[in-house]
Structure formats: C-alpha cells, structure tokens
Motif scaffolding. Sequence first.
Motif, PDB file in Angstrom:
ATOM      1  N   ALA A 111       0.863  -1.185   0.000  1.00 15.95           N
ATOM      2  CA  ALA A 111       0.000   0.000   0.000  1.00 15.95           C
ATOM      3  C   ALA A 111       0.898   1.233   0.000  1.00 15.95           C
ATOM      4  O   ALA A 111       1.827   1.333   0.810  1.00 15.95           O
ATOM      5  N   SER A 112       0.643   2.149  -0.911  1.00 12.59           N
ATOM      6  CA  SER A 112       1.489   3.336  -1.007  1.00 12.59           C
ATOM      7  C   SER A 112       0.631   4.584  -1.147  1.00 12.59           C
ATOM      8  O   SER A 112      -0.385   4.584  -1.858  1.00 12.59           O
ATOM      9  N   PHE A 113       1.038   5.640  -0.463  1.00 10.88           N
ATOM     10  CA  PHE A 113       0.297   6.891  -0.518  1.00 10.88           C
ATOM     11  C   PHE A 113       0.671   7.640  -1.783  1.00 10.88           C
ATOM     12  O   PHE A 113       1.855   7.850  -2.079  1.00 10.88           O
ATOM     13  N   GLN A 114      -0.349   8.023  -2.555  1.00 12.89           N
ATOM     14  CA  GLN A 114      -0.158   8.751  -3.806  1.00 12.89           C
ATOM     15  C   GLN A 114      -0.295  10.248  -3.544  1.00 12.89           C
ATOM     16  O   GLN A 114      -1.395  10.744  -3.281  1.00 12.89           O
ATOM     17  N   GLU A 115       0.827  10.931  -3.610  1.00  9.52           N
ATOM     18  CA  GLU A 115       0.872  12.332  -3.199  1.00  9.52           C
ATOM     19  C   GLU A 115      -0.053  13.218  -4.035  1.00  9.52           C
ATOM     20  O   GLU A 115      -0.779  14.064  -3.499  1.00  9.52           O
ATOM     21  N   GLU A 116      -0.054  13.007  -5.343  1.00  8.56           N
ATOM     22  CA  GLU A 116      -0.831  13.880  -6.210  1.00  8.56           C
ATOM     23  C   GLU A 116      -2.326  13.676  -6.012  1.00  8.56           C
ATOM     24  O   GLU A 116      -3.090  14.641  -5.891  1.00  8.56           O
ATOM     25  N   GLU A 117      -2.754  12.414  -5.938  1.00  8.94           N
ATOM     26  CA  GLU A 117      -4.184  12.122  -5.809  1.00  8.94           C
ATOM     27  C   GLU A 117      -4.680  12.179  -4.366  1.00  8.94           C
ATOM     28  O   GLU A 117      -5.881  12.200  -4.109  1.00  8.94           O
ATOM     29  N   LYS A 118      -3.743  12.152  -3.403  1.00  2.71           N
ATOM     30  CA  LYS A 118      -4.083  12.106  -1.976  1.00  2.71           C
ATOM     31  C   LYS A 118      -4.907  10.859  -1.636  1.00  2.71           C
ATOM     32  O   LYS A 118      -5.877  10.899  -0.876  1.00  2.71           O
TER      33      LYS A 118
END
Length: 544
Positions: A111-118
């Motif tokens: 699981a990874s946090f997507q900075e652009e999409e939040k």
Amino acid sequence: MRAKQYDAVVIGAGFSGLYMLHKLRERGLSVRVIEAADGVGGVWYWSRYPGAKCDSDSIFYNFTFSEELYKKWRWKDRYASQPEILEYLNFVADELELRSDIQFKTRVTEASFQEEEKTWKITTDTNEIIEAKYLISGMGCLSTTNIPPFEGVSLFQGEQYHTGRWPHEQVDFTGKRVVVIGNGSSGVQAMPEIAKEAKELTLLMRTPHYVGEARNHLLSKEQQDEAIANYKEIRDAFFTTPGGIRMFTTGKSATEFSAEQQKETLDYVWKTGALALGSAFPDIGVNKETNNVVAQYVRDKIDEIVEQPETAEQLHPDYYITTKRLIIGTNFYEMFNEDHVHIVSLKDNPIERIVENGVKLRNETIECDVIVYATGYEAMTGSLLKINLQGRNGQTIQEKWEKGRNVSTYLGLTMENFPNFFMITGPQSPSVLTNMPSAIEQHVDWIDQCIGYVESNGLQTIEAQQNAEIAWGKQCDDLANSTLFPQTNSWYTGANIDGTQRGFVIYVGGLDSYRKICDQVAERQYEGFTFEKAFQGIVKSSMQ
C-alpha cells in the motif's frame, strides 16, 4: 485495468474490521474489507488449537455498541471457546449484513500513498489494484505467527503444527509422542487437552510463566439472564475501567494487609478465577513488595499442586508477575503429575535443531511423532511490518520504525508521513493490556469520528505531526518506566523474536485514561495533526 475505488479500505475481518466496516457504512462511505481467510474471525479464525479460549469473561468479550445486538446473543461458557467466539463473529456479520463488503481469500501485499491524488494505492496478492482515501489496519496485535528459525524444520518426518495456524480438521494425538515448544497462553491451554490423548507429551520450556486457574464453567440460564439485564453496567465498564472490564479488587496495596489477610484474599481469587491475581491489589505493577506477595503465592501453589519437587521448581517463574501476559488455564499444573507428561528446561539444554525423528537438544534428542509450536506471535508490530507500506516520499513503515526497534506513533492510532492511515489497537495504545473488544470499540469510534471531521470540513488528508509523535512516545515511555513492566523481557517488547529489548510499545495508563486523552485531542480540533485542504495548502492544529 482500472483500479477499484472506495472511500476506505480496512485490512482484516476480525472484531476490529467488522465494527469499522459497520461504522463507516453508517457514515455513508463506501468501504472494502480485505481478509486473507475465507471467513470472518481474524485471530479466532486461525487459532483453532485444542483448548483455545478467551481470557476475559465472555460476557465482556463482545460488542456493546448496540444493546439490541448484545441482547440477541448468549454465551455458553464463562470463558468462551474458539468455536463459540467464531460463531459469535459470524452472527455479528450476518446481523449487520456485512459480508457483501468483505473480500475474502485476499491478502494486502503493498500500500502506497499517492501524493498527487491524496489516496492510498493498495495491491493484493492477486495483483488487484484498489484505491481509497482512507486505509485502516484491523490486523490486530497477535495475528502474525512466530516460528523461531530452527535448523532442520523441513527434515522432520512427523506432523508439525503452530497453535496460531491450526488445521480446520481435528488433529488426532492418540498414541503419539508429542513435543510442545513454548508455554505461553496457547501452550498452556492446549497441553492439558493434548495430554488426554497423547502417549507421551514433552514440554520444551524456555521460561516458566505464572498460570492461574480459570475455573471455567457453563453459564446457567440465570447467569445468562443476569448478563443480559446488566447491559448498561457492562457497557459502562468499557468506558470507565483501566482494563475495560470489571474485576475483583481490594482497592488497596498488599502492604496494607497482614500476611494472613493477603493469603485469604489470594485464596479467594484462586478459587473463583485467578485472572484477578493481577487486579486484587492494584499496585501490583508498580510496587515490588506487593508483586512479590502475589508471585510467591503462585509459586507456593505450584509446590502444593505438583507432586515432584524438582518439576515444581522447574515451573517456578522468577520475573515480576503481570509483566508478562498473565495466563489462565485449566489443570495445567496438575497435568505434570501424569506419568506420561514431561518437562525439559531449555535454559541449560537449548534446542540445536530439528531432526528427522524429533528435536535435537544440546544434551539429548527428544524423539517424537508430532511437534506443536506454541511459540507465539510477532506481537504488536509484526503484521504491519509484513506489508510493504509506504507513506510520503516512499518512506516505508520498516524504515520509519527501524524494523520494529524504534516504534513511533501518535496515540497508537496514526503516524507522521502516513496521511489518512489509521491503526486499530496498534503499538503505543492500551491494546493487549485490556479486554480487546473494549479497546477495539474505543479505537473504532475515535477513528470514525475523526474521519467524520475530515469529511465534514472538506479536508483531503489528516496526518500526525512529528512533535506530537515525540511527545506521545515520551509519555508512553515515562508511564512504562514508572512500572515494573520494562524490567522483564517479553513479547510486549518484542524480545520473543530475537531476544532484543525494543522498548515498551504499549500505553500502560489504562483504557479509561487513554480514552480521555483521545477525546481531548478530538475536542481540541485534533491537536497535533496536520490537515490538507483542497487548493488551500496545509493547516496545522497546534499542540497546547
């Protein structure tokens, strides 16, 4: 293939995952629960070993958020068995119609946090991609099994089982020579049952533990009716007691009683259900004199029950009682009076390796047909560290926590650099020092209200601040260091994995105090958190 979209993904369908799903659905959010097993239950799905039971009175070992749900269920035993607990959790899933939002036979691998999409991008072991604004761990504290890396495990020609991953079908020990490695809670519960069938049963024990007598029994209809009638009192205990459960206590230090009065009190506890060994004198965790009184009482009980003095001496614990998990069992000490039950201390005769026909110790080989690993779990952090969990800038949880050696959280619920990620009964929360359903209800309620705050204020993310993490870690450490807990190596600290003391990652101030702290944080508009508003940048809620 386009990723599936949800407001929230919850990992695990045990007590935590089921209640979290229910609360977020009530809030109107779309939720997907990901569960590795093919049914609900969490740890109670897997831990099917003989004698498996909860160690809280069953009337407290259930949800209390719904009076209607509470009053529809009746427990059969004082301490519910694994089959009965699993039946209860299936009852909850059916009553609340939760199954349609649970994805079984699926494991989250990354699981990874997507900075652009939040959002969180979640990958499963079937290569499915799921995206969600919120990611919530309901994996629990005791779900990743620990089998020490013994050399030669694959060479053994007999049967091998771990208590935390027991087969669904019944295991027949009749006429077999059985070796049990480990005597924590699962070993203590399983061995008397295995001994009823086995030709020979040998316990390989590293550290003896304090075991109180459970005094388990069937609940009469009158007792069941009384529990139903006392719903409000039982729910109140979830909120107002350190352990989320009402237990016998004198309310005084053992030092305030004469030796005769101390013994009378502890005799009462032993005869009625000895989990209260940890609550009879409330200063047991901080006062060495009180602790020694209770510890010596148990050692004297062992001498009284076990007929062979040498065996009794081997079973004497020498650490502060309650600083490792206090265990309750049924006829555990009596079992060692059976001619076919043996004990070998591993302190001076350690395991060297597993061989084809048994276990090779330094001084001898114990031949057997079955090996049972009652070696516990990678507690508190193990399940999370098994996932490739990445926060901002690709920071992994393994890096943040230094592979479990430097755990840092805020309230045991959230972490800096991991926005919109929540942990239910995670490290640095009261968790395993409480009645677990009590702690779970408190955590889920707080997380649900926090998500409600984020949604109602049009926020994109919520994230713990670094200074809040540091302050919370210091508060946890200061509390622990004022007690006897850190003076014992245990799975509370992760020392069962590699013998390394890693710090005490449990909040020891009690669930009642912890609840007040969490509520105060929320009342102050989530002080210690940073928020991101759409198109408006970062907003911080400062620590007072």
